[in-house]
Scaffold this motif. Structure first.
Motif, PDB file in Angstrom:
ATOM      1  N   MET A   1     -56.053  -2.359 -61.709  1.00  0.00           N
ATOM      2  CA  MET A   1     -56.593  -3.624 -61.890  1.00  0.00           C
ATOM      3  C   MET A   1     -57.748  -3.989 -60.892  1.00  0.00           C
ATOM      4  SD  MET A   1     -54.786  -7.222 -62.441  1.00  0.00           S
ATOM      5  CE  MET A   1     -53.524  -6.366 -63.656  1.00  0.00           C
ATOM      6  N   HIS A   2     -58.911  -4.116 -61.625  1.00  0.00           N
ATOM      7  CA  HIS A   2     -60.049  -4.653 -60.825  1.00  0.00           C
ATOM      8  C   HIS A   2     -60.038  -6.140 -60.692  1.00  0.00           C
ATOM      9  CE1 HIS A   2     -61.838  -0.492 -61.313  1.00  0.00           C
ATOM     10  NE2 HIS A   2     -61.060  -0.636 -62.302  1.00  0.00           N
ATOM     11  N   PRO A   3     -59.982  -6.490 -59.128  1.00  0.00           N
ATOM     12  CA  PRO A   3     -60.415  -7.940 -59.277  1.00  0.00           C
ATOM     13  C   PRO A   3     -61.768  -8.318 -59.311  1.00  0.00           C
ATOM     14  CG  PRO A   3     -58.987  -6.943 -57.453  1.00  0.00           C
ATOM     15  CD  PRO A   3     -59.590  -6.159 -58.264  1.00  0.00           C
ATOM     16  N   ILE A   4     -62.315  -9.109 -60.019  1.00  0.00           N
ATOM     17  CA  ILE A   4     -63.932  -9.714 -60.156  1.00  0.00           C
ATOM     18  C   ILE A   4     -63.665 -11.124 -59.547  1.00  0.00           C
ATOM     19  CG2 ILE A   4     -65.542  -9.979 -61.627  1.00  0.00           C
ATOM     20  CD1 ILE A   4     -64.476  -7.094 -61.951  1.00  0.00           C
ATOM     21  N   ILE A   5     -64.506 -11.263 -58.403  1.00  0.00           N
ATOM     22  CA  ILE A   5     -64.440 -12.533 -57.642  1.00  0.00           C
ATOM     23  C   ILE A   5     -65.755 -13.075 -57.820  1.00  0.00           C
ATOM     24  CG2 ILE A   5     -64.051 -13.716 -55.418  1.00  0.00           C
ATOM     25  CD1 ILE A   5     -62.439 -11.132 -54.402  1.00  0.00           C
ATOM     26  N   LEU A   6     -65.735 -14.380 -58.678  1.00  0.00           N
ATOM     27  CA  LEU A   6     -66.904 -15.057 -58.653  1.00  0.00           C
ATOM     28  C   LEU A   6     -67.194 -15.765 -57.456  1.00  0.00           C
ATOM     29  CD1 LEU A   6     -66.301 -16.124 -62.436  1.00  0.00           C
ATOM     30  CD2 LEU A   6     -67.247 -14.167 -61.714  1.00  0.00           C
ATOM     31  N   CYS A   7     -68.421 -15.630 -56.806  1.00  0.00           N
ATOM     32  CA  CYS A   7     -68.778 -15.986 -55.498  1.00  0.00           C
ATOM     33  C   CYS A   7     -70.263 -16.647 -55.422  1.00  0.00           C
ATOM     34  CB  CYS A   7     -68.455 -14.923 -54.616  1.00  0.00           C
ATOM     35  SG  CYS A   7     -68.319 -15.652 -52.861  1.00  0.00           S
ATOM     36  N   GLY A   8     -70.559 -17.223 -56.571  1.00  0.00           N
ATOM     37  CA  GLY A   8     -72.048 -17.872 -56.361  1.00  0.00           C
ATOM     38  C   GLY A   8     -72.398 -19.175 -56.503  1.00  0.00           C
ATOM     39  N   GLY A   9     -71.235 -19.971 -56.524  1.00  0.00           N
ATOM     40  CA  GLY A   9     -71.124 -21.456 -56.497  1.00  0.00           C
ATOM     41  C   GLY A   9     -71.860 -22.144 -55.324  1.00  0.00           C
ATOM     42  N   ARG A  42     -55.659 -12.069 -51.591  1.00  0.00           N
ATOM     43  CA  ARG A  42     -54.428 -12.489 -52.495  1.00  0.00           C
ATOM     44  C   ARG A  42     -54.598 -10.977 -53.506  1.00  0.00           C
ATOM     45  NH1 ARG A  42     -56.752 -16.729 -54.755  1.00  0.00           N
ATOM     46  NH2 ARG A  42     -55.994 -17.776 -52.563  1.00  0.00           N
ATOM     47  N   LEU A  43     -55.638 -10.533 -53.771  1.00  0.00           N
ATOM     48  CA  LEU A  43     -55.852  -9.603 -54.839  1.00  0.00           C
ATOM     49  C   LEU A  43     -55.889  -8.147 -54.138  1.00  0.00           C
ATOM     50  CD1 LEU A  43     -58.295 -11.723 -56.940  1.00  0.00           C
ATOM     51  CD2 LEU A  43     -55.758 -11.712 -57.202  1.00  0.00           C
ATOM     52  N   SER A  44     -55.228  -8.030 -53.084  1.00  0.00           N
ATOM     53  CA  SER A  44     -55.452  -6.767 -52.706  1.00  0.00           C
ATOM     54  C   SER A  44     -53.987  -6.114 -52.576  1.00  0.00           C
ATOM     55  CB  SER A  44     -55.751  -6.845 -51.099  1.00  0.00           C
ATOM     56  OG  SER A  44     -54.952  -7.417 -50.271  1.00  0.00           O
ATOM     57  N   GLY A  45     -53.831  -4.735 -52.188  1.00  0.00           N
ATOM     58  CA  GLY A  45     -52.647  -4.153 -52.061  1.00  0.00           C
ATOM     59  C   GLY A  45     -52.365  -3.312 -53.291  1.00  0.00           C
ATOM     60  N   ALA A  46     -51.240  -2.842 -53.529  1.00  0.00           N
ATOM     61  CA  ALA A  46     -50.608  -1.929 -54.687  1.00  0.00           C
ATOM     62  C   ALA A  46     -51.132  -2.400 -55.862  1.00  0.00           C
ATOM     63  CB  ALA A  46     -48.970  -2.002 -54.348  1.00  0.00           C
ATOM     64  N   GLY A  47     -51.655  -1.784 -56.841  1.00  0.00           N
ATOM     65  CA  GLY A  47     -52.226  -2.223 -58.070  1.00  0.00           C
ATOM     66  C   GLY A  47     -53.355  -2.498 -58.376  1.00  0.00           C
ATOM     67  N   PHE A  48     -54.266  -2.839 -57.003  1.00  0.00           N
ATOM     68  CA  PHE A  48     -55.547  -3.611 -57.181  1.00  0.00           C
ATOM     69  C   PHE A  48     -56.470  -2.343 -56.728  1.00  0.00           C
ATOM     70  CE2 PHE A  48     -52.793  -7.344 -57.174  1.00  0.00           C
ATOM     71  CZ  PHE A  48     -53.188  -7.980 -58.123  1.00  0.00           C
ATOM     72  N   THR A  49     -57.805  -2.442 -57.392  1.00  0.00           N
ATOM     73  CA  THR A  49     -58.655  -1.756 -56.569  1.00  0.00           C
ATOM     74  C   THR A  49     -59.174  -2.715 -55.386  1.00  0.00           C
ATOM     75  OG1 THR A  49     -60.318  -2.520 -58.347  1.00  0.00           O
ATOM     76  CG2 THR A  49     -59.114  -0.592 -58.784  1.00  0.00           C
ATOM     77  N   PRO A  50     -60.298  -2.148 -54.770  1.00  0.00           N
ATOM     78  CA  PRO A  50     -61.292  -3.151 -53.852  1.00  0.00           C
ATOM     79  C   PRO A  50     -61.942  -3.912 -55.072  1.00  0.00           C
ATOM     80  CG  PRO A  50     -61.318  -0.912 -53.203  1.00  0.00           C
ATOM     81  CD  PRO A  50     -60.600  -0.564 -54.347  1.00  0.00           C
ATOM     82  N   PRO A  51     -62.215  -5.403 -54.485  1.00  0.00           N
ATOM     83  CA  PRO A  51     -62.663  -6.162 -55.538  1.00  0.00           C
ATOM     84  C   PRO A  51     -64.327  -5.917 -55.989  1.00  0.00           C
ATOM     85  CG  PRO A  51     -62.741  -6.969 -53.407  1.00  0.00           C
ATOM     86  CD  PRO A  51     -61.998  -5.752 -53.160  1.00  0.00           C
ATOM     87  N   MET A 106     -59.553  -6.369 -65.962  1.00  0.00           N
ATOM     88  CA  MET A 106     -60.287  -7.210 -65.211  1.00  0.00           C
ATOM     89  C   MET A 106     -59.452  -8.123 -64.880  1.00  0.00           C
ATOM     90  SD  MET A 106     -64.194  -6.967 -67.060  1.00  0.00           S
ATOM     91  CE  MET A 106     -64.661  -7.990 -65.940  1.00  0.00           C
ATOM     92  N   LEU A 107     -59.360  -8.731 -63.523  1.00  0.00           N
ATOM     93  CA  LEU A 107     -58.919  -9.981 -63.089  1.00  0.00           C
ATOM     94  C   LEU A 107     -59.945 -10.716 -62.752  1.00  0.00           C
ATOM     95  CD1 LEU A 107     -56.378 -11.738 -63.087  1.00  0.00           C
ATOM     96  CD2 LEU A 107     -55.948 -10.925 -60.650  1.00  0.00           C
ATOM     97  N   ALA A 119     -47.613 -14.266 -53.761  1.00  0.00           N
ATOM     98  CA  ALA A 119     -46.489 -13.274 -54.325  1.00  0.00           C
ATOM     99  C   ALA A 119     -46.298 -13.787 -55.749  1.00  0.00           C
ATOM    100  CB  ALA A 119     -45.379 -13.267 -53.507  1.00  0.00           C
ATOM    101  N   ALA A 120     -46.130 -15.184 -55.787  1.00  0.00           N
ATOM    102  CA  ALA A 120     -45.958 -15.634 -57.279  1.00  0.00           C
ATOM    103  C   ALA A 120     -46.949 -15.316 -58.182  1.00  0.00           C
ATOM    104  CB  ALA A 120     -45.680 -17.260 -56.905  1.00  0.00           C
ATOM    105  N   PHE A 121     -48.226 -15.481 -57.517  1.00  0.00           N
ATOM    106  CA  PHE A 121     -49.560 -15.230 -58.396  1.00  0.00           C
ATOM    107  C   PHE A 121     -49.608 -13.873 -59.020  1.00  0.00           C
ATOM    108  CE2 PHE A 121     -53.929 -14.221 -58.911  1.00  0.00           C
ATOM    109  CZ  PHE A 121     -54.306 -15.004 -59.954  1.00  0.00           C
ATOM    110  N   ARG A 122     -49.251 -12.953 -58.142  1.00  0.00           N
ATOM    111  CA  ARG A 122     -49.252 -11.642 -58.419  1.00  0.00           C
ATOM    112  C   ARG A 122     -48.164 -11.292 -59.405  1.00  0.00           C
ATOM    113  NH1 ARG A 122     -50.822 -10.797 -52.536  1.00  0.00           N
ATOM    114  NH2 ARG A 122     -48.670 -10.915 -52.061  1.00  0.00           N
ATOM    115  N   ALA A 123     -47.135 -12.156 -59.137  1.00  0.00           N
ATOM    116  CA  ALA A 123     -46.097 -11.846 -60.413  1.00  0.00           C
ATOM    117  C   ALA A 123     -46.750 -12.301 -61.577  1.00  0.00           C
ATOM    118  CB  ALA A 123     -44.762 -12.266 -59.982  1.00  0.00           C
ATOM    119  N   ALA A 124     -47.258 -13.331 -61.670  1.00  0.00           N
ATOM    120  CA  ALA A 124     -47.726 -13.822 -62.947  1.00  0.00           C
ATOM    121  C   ALA A 124     -48.644 -12.849 -63.591  1.00  0.00           C
ATOM    122  CB  ALA A 124     -48.454 -15.268 -62.700  1.00  0.00           C
ATOM    123  N   VAL A 125     -49.606 -12.459 -62.488  1.00  0.00           N
ATOM    124  CA  VAL A 125     -50.556 -11.286 -63.136  1.00  0.00           C
ATOM    125  C   VAL A 125     -49.789 -10.063 -63.588  1.00  0.00           C
ATOM    126  CG1 VAL A 125     -52.575  -9.590 -62.391  1.00  0.00           C
ATOM    127  CG2 VAL A 125     -52.577 -12.041 -61.525  1.00  0.00           C
TER     128      VAL A 125
END
Length: 454
Positions: A1-9, A42-51, A106-107, A119-125
């Motif tokens: 799973m690829h985290p996509i972090i929107l960081c332009g605001g 939050r979006l790192s670790g098992a199951g996630f690619t680098p963002p 894409m997350l 942890a609860a958020f990753r469980a929801a994902v």
């Protein structure tokens, strides 16, 4: 799973701590990490690619610096030539990933939200993954706790469970309501807040754009295919990007698609949309007060007191429902009920050309950062911090002289043809017209005070 972090605001509702040049996602508002760092962790670790991080040019080095501070490296940092809202940004990330793995998930997450229970958020994902793999566009809905008018809402299908641990059927997106309609939706118990968090496959979201927003495809595709690599950043091509519509992903896709689902999430969330939200998320004490270091509350109730400058003591006496935020160049004092009027204050400061409206006291550069300590008619005093191994560009000034005093570490200083080492408590003078540069040859940050005259 690829985290996509929107960081332009570049939000202004948390001024003076959040400003256009250094917005809230990079600020330590809750805890010891910035909101951006917390999102990446939050979006790192098992199951996630680098963002994959999507940001704009002024923030690129802040992104890399903050990721390095938490020992994280991005898969890619896509630089938007200018902000064009969330739909083009998400499509750019999807097309960039499409060349590598069209079936990838894409997350998509904003960089400035607070989710205390990672942890609860990753469980929801994880609970939403199957629907995303099946081709659905999954949005995340937050269990509402008040009749909020600052968020969009999501209406669930009749009979579904708003507290379910799996995606539910979604009827429609509801724009930010007035107070009456927000109260009605809260009472109806089949509405959730729209968190602006999405999970889908690359293939599904590209198909959705082709169906519902085809006008975006050509421009964004050209910007991605014409992207240039620059010092590890991927710069989207400016000319096609400028012609792309400024539109949110909600308007472009989510309000039109029919393969939608919503994943309920009730473990705590906030977009920190104002200082009142910061007060609430900071955990008020028994009297309802939140105080930072260098802030003292005496006989106060339900009040937020924050001093953001070491050595600047902020004291509140007999206050109730007050927000007070002090920095060395700006101070905000407001009733908590007026938290959303901070944007009005920023607009007034811009109208009178006040530097504090948009510029942060600290200016981040590839080599480190500096801040202005004093500015006069013909002088300026700066604190300059240079990272290990970094160097400033070779430069000269026709009418300005500079004095450098090293206070921490050692500087390698070039003045015309002379190169010398300057240690702590030593200084050097750079006359007008001299070509000069400073470098940090050490393994720790080097700090110096610069006095400019002329």
């Amino acid at each position: 799973m690829h985290p996509i972090i929107l960081c332009g605001g570049s939000g202004t509702r948390l001024w003076p701590l959040s400003r256009k040049s250094y917005p809230k996602q990079f600020v330590r508002l809750i805890g010891e990490e910035s909101l951006f760092q917390a999102a990446a962790r939050r979006l790192s670790g098992a199951g996630f690619t680098p963002p994959v991080v999507i940001t704009t040019d002024p923030f690129r080095f802040i992104v890399t610096e903050q990721l390095a501070a938490i020992e994280t490296m991005a898969q890619a940092i896509l630089i938007e030539p200018e902000g064009r809202n969330t739909a083009p940004a998400v499509l750019a990330a999807a097309l960039w990933l499409n060349a590598k793995d069209p079936a990838a998930l894409m997350l998509v997450v904003p960089s400035d939200h607070v989710i205390p229970d990672a942890a609860a958020f990753r469980a929801a994902v994880a609970g939403a993954t199957a629907r995303a793999l099946a081709g659905d566009l999954v949005t995340f809905g937050i269990a509402p706790v008040r009749p909020e008018t600052g968020y969009g809402w999501l209406e669930l299908a009749p009979g579904v469970d708003p507290g379910a641990a799996e995606p539910q059927a979604l009827v429609r997106f509801v724009e930010k309501p007035d107070a009456e309609h927000a109260t009605q939706m809260l009472a109806a118990k089949n509405f959730l807040w729209n968190a602006g968090i999405f999970l889908f496959s690359v293939r599904a979201i590209v198909a959705a754009f082709e169906t519902h927003a085809p006008d975006l495809i050509a421009g964004v595709s050209a910007a991605v295919s014409g992207a240039q690599n620059d010092l590890g950043f991927t710069r989207l091509a400016a000319e096609p990007w400028a012609a792309v519509d400024d539109i949110s992903i909600d308007y472009a896709i989510m309000e039109r698609a029919d393969n939608l689902a919503v994943m309920p999430f009730g473990a705590g969330w906030s977009d920190l949309g104002g200082w009142d939200a910061v007060w609430l998320e900071s955990g008020p004490d028994r009297a309802g007060n939140v105080t930072s270091a260098h802030a003292t509350a005496i006989d106060c109730r339900d009040t937020l007191l924050r001093s953001e400058t070491p050595g600047l003591e902020l004291v509140g006496i007999g206050l109730e429902d007050i927000i007070a935020v002090a920095m060395h160049d700006a101070v905000l004092v407001a009733h908590k009920s007026d938290a959303q009027r901070v944007k009005q204050a920023v607009a007034m400061l811009k109208a009178c050309a006040a530097r504090q409206a948009e510029s942060f006291p600290v200016d981040h550069r590839p080599w480190g950062w500096f801040e202005s300590l004093a500015i006069g008619e013909r002088f300026q005093v700066k604190r300059i911090v240079v990272k290990p191994g970094a160097a400033l560009s070779l430069q000269s000034h026709h009418y300005r002289a500079e004095h450098w005093i090293v206070v921490v570490g050692t500087a390698r200083v070039t003045i015309d043809d002379s190169v010398r080492l300057i240690s702590e408590n030593q200084s050097v003078y750079i006359p007008p017209g001299a070509r000069h540069r400073m470098e940090n040859p050490g393994k720790l940050d080097m700090v110096l005070i610069e006095v400019q005259t002329g």
